[in-house]
Design an enzyme around this catalytic site. Structure first.
Site, mmCIF file in Angstrom:
data_model
loop_
_atom_site.group_PDB
_atom_site.id
_atom_site.type_symbol
_atom_site.label_atom_id
_atom_site.label_comp_id
_atom_site.label_asym_id
_atom_site.label_seq_id
_atom_site.Cartn_x
_atom_site.Cartn_y
_atom_site.Cartn_z
ATOM 1 N N SER A 55 0.763 -1.177 0.025
ATOM 2 C CA SER A 55 -0.058 -0.068 0.014
ATOM 3 C C SER A 55 0.923 1.175 0.036
ATOM 4 C CB SER A 55 -0.824 0.044 1.245
ATOM 5 O OG SER A 55 -0.085 0.003 2.450
ATOM 6 N N TYR A 56 2.236 1.103 0.056
ATOM 7 C CA TYR A 56 3.021 2.174 0.129
ATOM 8 C C TYR A 56 3.118 2.910 -1.303
ATOM 9 C CZ TYR A 56 4.803 1.081 4.686
ATOM 10 O OH TYR A 56 4.997 0.852 5.998
ATOM 11 N N GLY A 57 2.939 4.244 -1.220
ATOM 12 C CA GLY A 57 2.903 5.088 -2.512
ATOM 13 C C GLY A 57 1.545 5.683 -2.560
ATOM 14 N N GLY A 63 2.575 1.271 -4.844
ATOM 15 C CA GLY A 63 3.685 0.148 -4.969
ATOM 16 C C GLY A 63 4.881 0.666 -5.454
#
Length: 326
Positions: A55-57, A63
């Site tokens: 879930s990072y971004g 991604g």
């Protein structure tokens, strides 16, 4: 099935939440060369664990952290390459509720990385709001280990009651839990002092990973009530918490000066001395170098006792993660 022996966990890792996050950390793609230099410096100094999440971004950059880590690990040449451990957390999105959805998510992460995930973790428990969802997700987490897609599995934001249940469930399938990740710092001692998670992890043979060991930057000493605050959500939080942590910052500063270290290095070293693996973030080579300065020495018993006492009496604590279970 792969074996746990192949999974190398150092005494400190590097968090990569900021690598792709515009909302909280102001990321833009011009930072990528600097981030690659951060990665190289870390690995070259035995900081080989990189924590990320699918879930990072922010927005279209979802991604991004995994994509960058995949590229950096492929291009890295130097000592420590064989010990690189990329740990990704799979989000418990509402549309993920079958075991297959977790297997697919893990494969998608591997695709972005261009290699298998080393350590896959459940990003959070749904027990606080949708307990029915969790069974399928946990089954899927065990499946990816059984299918040899990862070297180890871990959990994040789980409390002792949930951890015991999941450990029992996984043990019945012969799947060991390698790590548990919780928010832990001098400003957030709750998981260890109140939930007693370190004792339980020791009993179960699980490594405790401390995320946000610098409390989003509050423990670095770079911010004061009178000075400039970070932009956005962090700034609002800092305004609320800084006035109540004067004594803690004073104690940190005193220890840092006597040790000829920075306040950040003392705060990170405190986590290491507590038997956890801290994963401070780094967006610049300067920050990475400072984090690395927390290694190779240890606070003594008197310093730890003084920091513990001051932390326990701090008026304002860090806001707890809403997904942290009991």
């Amino acid at each position: 099935m792969q074996t746990l022996q192949k999974l190398f966990l150092p005494s400190m890792g590097c968090g990569t939440w900021a690598w792709g996050n515009q909302l909280l950390w102001g990321y833009d793609e011009s930072m990528d060369d600097q981030l690659q230099a951060v990665f190289n410096l870390c690995v070259n100094n035995a900081v080989t664990l990189f924590d990320t999440g699918d879930s990072y971004g922010t927005g279209r950059l979802n991604g991004r952290s995994e994509l960058l880590l995949g590229k950096f690990s492929r291009e890295y040449v130097g000592s420590g390459k064989d010990n690189i451990c990329i740990a990704t957390k799979l989000a418990a999105y509402p549309w993920r509720w079958t075991r297959q959805s977790m297997v697919r998510a893990c494969k998608s992460s591997a695709q972005r990385l261009g290699r298998n995930v080393d350590l896959v973790q459940m990003h959070w428990s749904t027990a606080n709001y949708a307990p029915w969802q969790e069974e399928g997700l946990l089954d899927g987490l065990a499946d990816v280990y059984e299918q040899g897609l990862v070297k180890g599995v871990g959990l994040s934001n789980y409390g002792p009651k949930r951890l015991k249940k999941v450990q029992k469930k996984f043990a019945e399938r012969g799947v060991p839990i390698t790590t548990l990740q919780v928010q832990y710092s001098l400003l957030s001692t709750y998981p260890v002092t109140q939930l007693k998670l370190k004792d339980l992890c020791d009993e179960l043979g699980i490594k405790l990973i401390a995320y946000s060991p610098l409390a989003l930057g509050l423990l670095t000493g770079k911010y004061s009530e009178q000075g400039l605050f970070p932009k956005g959500i962090r700034g609002l939080l800092f305004k609320q918490i800084l006035p109540g942590m004067r004594s803690l910052l004073g104690c940190l500063r005193e220890v840092a000066q006597s040790r000829n270290k920075t306040m950040s290095q003392v705060a990170i070293n405190w986590c290491i001395c507590k038997g956890t693996i801290p994963i401070p973030g780094a967006k610049s080579v300067e920050q990475a170098r400072e984090n690395i300065g927390a290694l190779g020495w240890q606070l003594d018993a008197g310093e730890l006792a003084e920091l513990d006492k001051t932390a326990a009496n701090t008026d304002k604590k860090m806001v707890q993660n809403i997904f942290q279970t009991k």
